[in-house]
Design an enzyme around this catalytic site. Structure first.
Site, PDB file in Angstrom:
ATOM      1  N   ASN A  25     -22.933 -37.314   5.004  1.00  0.00           N
ATOM      2  CA  ASN A  25     -22.439 -36.267   5.847  1.00  0.00           C
ATOM      3  C   ASN A  25     -21.655 -36.805   7.027  1.00  0.00           C
ATOM      4  O   ASN A  25     -21.085 -36.074   7.741  1.00  0.00           O
ATOM      5  CB  ASN A  25     -23.873 -35.639   6.326  1.00  0.00           C
ATOM      6  CG  ASN A  25     -24.802 -36.360   7.016  1.00  0.00           C
ATOM      7  OD1 ASN A  25     -24.936 -37.732   6.060  1.00  0.00           O
ATOM      8  ND2 ASN A  25     -25.610 -36.066   7.707  1.00  0.00           N
ATOM      9  N   GLN A  53     -23.146 -31.967   0.934  1.00  0.00           N
ATOM     10  CA  GLN A  53     -21.802 -32.346   1.417  1.00  0.00           C
ATOM     11  C   GLN A  53     -20.989 -32.041   0.368  1.00  0.00           C
ATOM     12  O   GLN A  53     -19.665 -32.063   0.552  1.00  0.00           O
ATOM     13  CB  GLN A  53     -21.725 -33.707   1.960  1.00  0.00           C
ATOM     14  CG  GLN A  53     -22.436 -33.898   3.407  1.00  0.00           C
ATOM     15  CD  GLN A  53     -21.623 -33.074   4.383  1.00  0.00           C
ATOM     16  OE1 GLN A  53     -20.360 -33.041   4.335  1.00  0.00           O
ATOM     17  NE2 GLN A  53     -22.129 -32.540   5.223  1.00  0.00           N
ATOM     18  N   SER A  73     -26.524 -26.267   0.582  1.00  0.00           N
ATOM     19  CA  SER A  73     -26.891 -25.572   1.658  1.00  0.00           C
ATOM     20  C   SER A  73     -25.813 -24.580   1.905  1.00  0.00           C
ATOM     21  O   SER A  73     -24.341 -25.298   1.849  1.00  0.00           O
ATOM     22  CB  SER A  73     -27.134 -26.420   2.825  1.00  0.00           C
ATOM     23  OG  SER A  73     -27.362 -25.617   3.978  1.00  0.00           O
ATOM     24  N   ALA A  74     -25.759 -23.361   1.990  1.00  0.00           N
ATOM     25  CA  ALA A  74     -24.497 -22.406   1.798  1.00  0.00           C
ATOM     26  C   ALA A  74     -23.823 -22.563   3.145  1.00  0.00           C
ATOM     27  O   ALA A  74     -22.408 -22.297   3.007  1.00  0.00           O
ATOM     28  CB  ALA A  74     -25.183 -20.838   1.815  1.00  0.00           C
ATOM     29  N   HIS A  75     -24.241 -22.773   4.228  1.00  0.00           N
ATOM     30  CA  HIS A  75     -23.311 -22.850   5.451  1.00  0.00           C
ATOM     31  C   HIS A  75     -22.271 -24.125   5.134  1.00  0.00           C
ATOM     32  O   HIS A  75     -21.339 -24.252   6.164  1.00  0.00           O
ATOM     33  CB  HIS A  75     -24.114 -22.854   6.808  1.00  0.00           C
ATOM     34  CG  HIS A  75     -24.906 -24.098   7.163  1.00  0.00           C
ATOM     35  ND1 HIS A  75     -24.177 -24.974   8.335  1.00  0.00           N
ATOM     36  CD2 HIS A  75     -25.902 -24.631   6.696  1.00  0.00           C
ATOM     37  CE1 HIS A  75     -25.108 -25.942   8.381  1.00  0.00           C
ATOM     38  NE2 HIS A  75     -26.068 -25.978   7.543  1.00  0.00           N
ATOM     39  N   THR A 111     -41.197 -13.058  -0.407  1.00  0.00           N
ATOM     40  CA  THR A 111     -39.896 -12.259  -0.826  1.00  0.00           C
ATOM     41  C   THR A 111     -38.242 -12.972  -0.728  1.00  0.00           C
ATOM     42  O   THR A 111     -38.228 -13.453   0.265  1.00  0.00           O
ATOM     43  CB  THR A 111     -39.868 -10.972  -0.010  1.00  0.00           C
ATOM     44  OG1 THR A 111     -41.167 -10.345  -0.237  1.00  0.00           O
ATOM     45  CG2 THR A 111     -38.754  -9.987  -0.596  1.00  0.00           C
ATOM     46  N   CYS A 198     -27.889 -33.854  13.044  1.00  0.00           N
ATOM     47  CA  CYS A 198     -29.427 -34.045  13.145  1.00  0.00           C
ATOM     48  C   CYS A 198     -29.948 -35.134  14.164  1.00  0.00           C
ATOM     49  O   CYS A 198     -30.886 -34.957  14.511  1.00  0.00           O
ATOM     50  CB  CYS A 198     -29.877 -34.253  11.623  1.00  0.00           C
ATOM     51  SG  CYS A 198     -29.069 -33.558  10.442  1.00  0.00           S
TER      52      CYS A 198
HETATM   53  C1  LIG Z   1     -26.208 -30.444   6.582  1.00  0.00           C
HETATM   54  C2  LIG Z   1     -27.001 -31.176   5.584  1.00  0.00           C
HETATM   55  C3  LIG Z   1     -28.195 -31.079   5.481  1.00  0.00           C
HETATM   56  C4  LIG Z   1     -29.145 -30.055   6.153  1.00  0.00           C
HETATM   57  O1  LIG Z   1     -28.822 -28.797   5.664  1.00  0.00           O
HETATM   58  P1  LIG Z   1     -29.036 -27.646   6.583  1.00  0.00           P
HETATM   59  O2  LIG Z   1     -28.799 -26.358   5.866  1.00  0.00           O
HETATM   60  O3  LIG Z   1     -28.050 -27.620   7.820  1.00  0.00           O
HETATM   61  O4  LIG Z   1     -30.103 -27.789   7.325  1.00  0.00           O
HETATM   62  C5  LIG Z   1     -28.881 -31.827   4.711  1.00  0.00           C
HETATM   63  N1  LIG Z   1     -28.175 -32.693   3.896  1.00  0.00           N
HETATM   64  C6  LIG Z   1     -26.879 -33.249   4.037  1.00  0.00           C
HETATM   65  C7  LIG Z   1     -26.363 -34.224   3.127  1.00  0.00           C
HETATM   66  C8  LIG Z   1     -26.292 -32.349   5.101  1.00  0.00           C
HETATM   67  O5  LIG Z   1     -24.893 -32.529   5.218  1.00  0.00           O
END
Ligand SMILES: *Cc1c(COP(=O)(O)O)cnc(C)c1O
Length: 259
Positions: A25, A53, A73-75, A111, A198
């Site tokens: 990341n 990533q 992770s969707a975002h 749920t 983080c």
């Molecule tokens: C962003 C990220 C996470 C954490 O995911 P979140 O959904 O933002 O908590 C974990 N691992 C990596 C490699 C990331 O880039």
């Protein structure tokens, strides 16, 4: 990059699971997942990868790569925040991590958040359908950005020069602090980062940059710029026009820059 021999020497007789980030990341480096997974497979150790990533940005074939579990992770691929997924290969014996209900095959009681799940699926579909053209566009912008930023003296690219996620550009500028660069960029409307979100509350240099062998002083001057599909070459031109004078100005004020 994680060397196969480093992984091999870390494995113990009682190792049950290995988890390795697919792409980092902070520096974008893509790990040799297929090879690392095959080392684990030979020893009957389950292999998980944090592909947050990578999913939606590069092609991933879990079967071909020999992955037992993969999280996303969707975002991180333009989907909604607060939702992600874990791929678990059939036959993997994984205990429940939320107890109390039979949802998700007894693995995650509670749920399901359907709206977020649908948003995530749609975002992944859009990204996957456009993967190749997005990659071409991002790599083009990435190359111009990296080539031009590296013209600034005493600047290094962190992470792998080629095996990195498209759009990721990370640097260390000697003699100055990443945080000061960020403030200057922010004032000009550019959102970037120094290290990882983080650990943004901490003043310690990034453990990733220290792990790849950089000194504390150099690691403090880190800047991470991530381009997305909504960026344009005009954005890249803007960054490469404003960043050199910022670095110059900060170095002129820096007590540790003596050139
Ligand atoms: C962003 C990220 C996470 C954490 O995911 P979140 O959904 O933002 O908590 C974990 N691992 C990596 C490699 C990331 O880039």
């Amino acid at each position: 990059m994680i060397l196969p021999e480093t992984l091999e020497s870390a494995l113990q007789d009682n190792t049950k699971l290995v988890s390795i980030m697919f792409a980092n990341n902070e520096i974008g480096t893509i790990q040799p997942i297929k090879y690392l997974a095959s080392i684990c497979k030979k020893k009957n150790i389950k292999f998980h990868t944090d592909a947050v990533q990578a999913v939606g940005h590069i092609k991933i074939d879990v079967k071909d790569l020999g992955i037992d579990m993969l999280s996303a992770s969707a975002h991180k691929f333009n989907g909604p925040k607060g939702i992600g997924f874990l791929y678990v290969k059939k036959g993997t014996n994984l205990p429940a991590f939320v107890h109390g209900g039979a949802q998700e095959k007894n693995k995650r009681g509670g749920t399901e958040n359907i709206a977020s799940i649908m948003g995530m699926a749609k975002a992944l579909e859009i990204n996957t359908n456009n993967l190749e053209s997005n990659q071409a566009k991002l790599k083009n912008m990435q190359k111009k950005l990296i080539d031009n930023i590296l013209l600034i003296e005493e600047t290094i690219l962190t992470g792998h020069p080629n095996l990195r996620t498209p759009g990721s550009a990370s640097f260390c500028f000697k003699g100055i602090e990443g945080e000061s660069i960020l403030l200057n960029l922010d004032a000009l409307g550019i959102c970037a980062s120094s290290g990882s979100a983080c650990t943004s509350g901490s003043l310690d240099p990034s453990h990733v940059l220290l792990a790849i062998g950089l000194s504390h002083e150099v690691a403090h001057g880190s800047l991470r710029i991530t381009l997305g599909v909504n960026n344009t070459m005009k954005d890249v031109d803007y960054i490469i026009s404003v960043l050199p004078p910022i670095v110059k100005k900060l170095r002129a004020m820096s007590p540790i820059w003596n050139k």
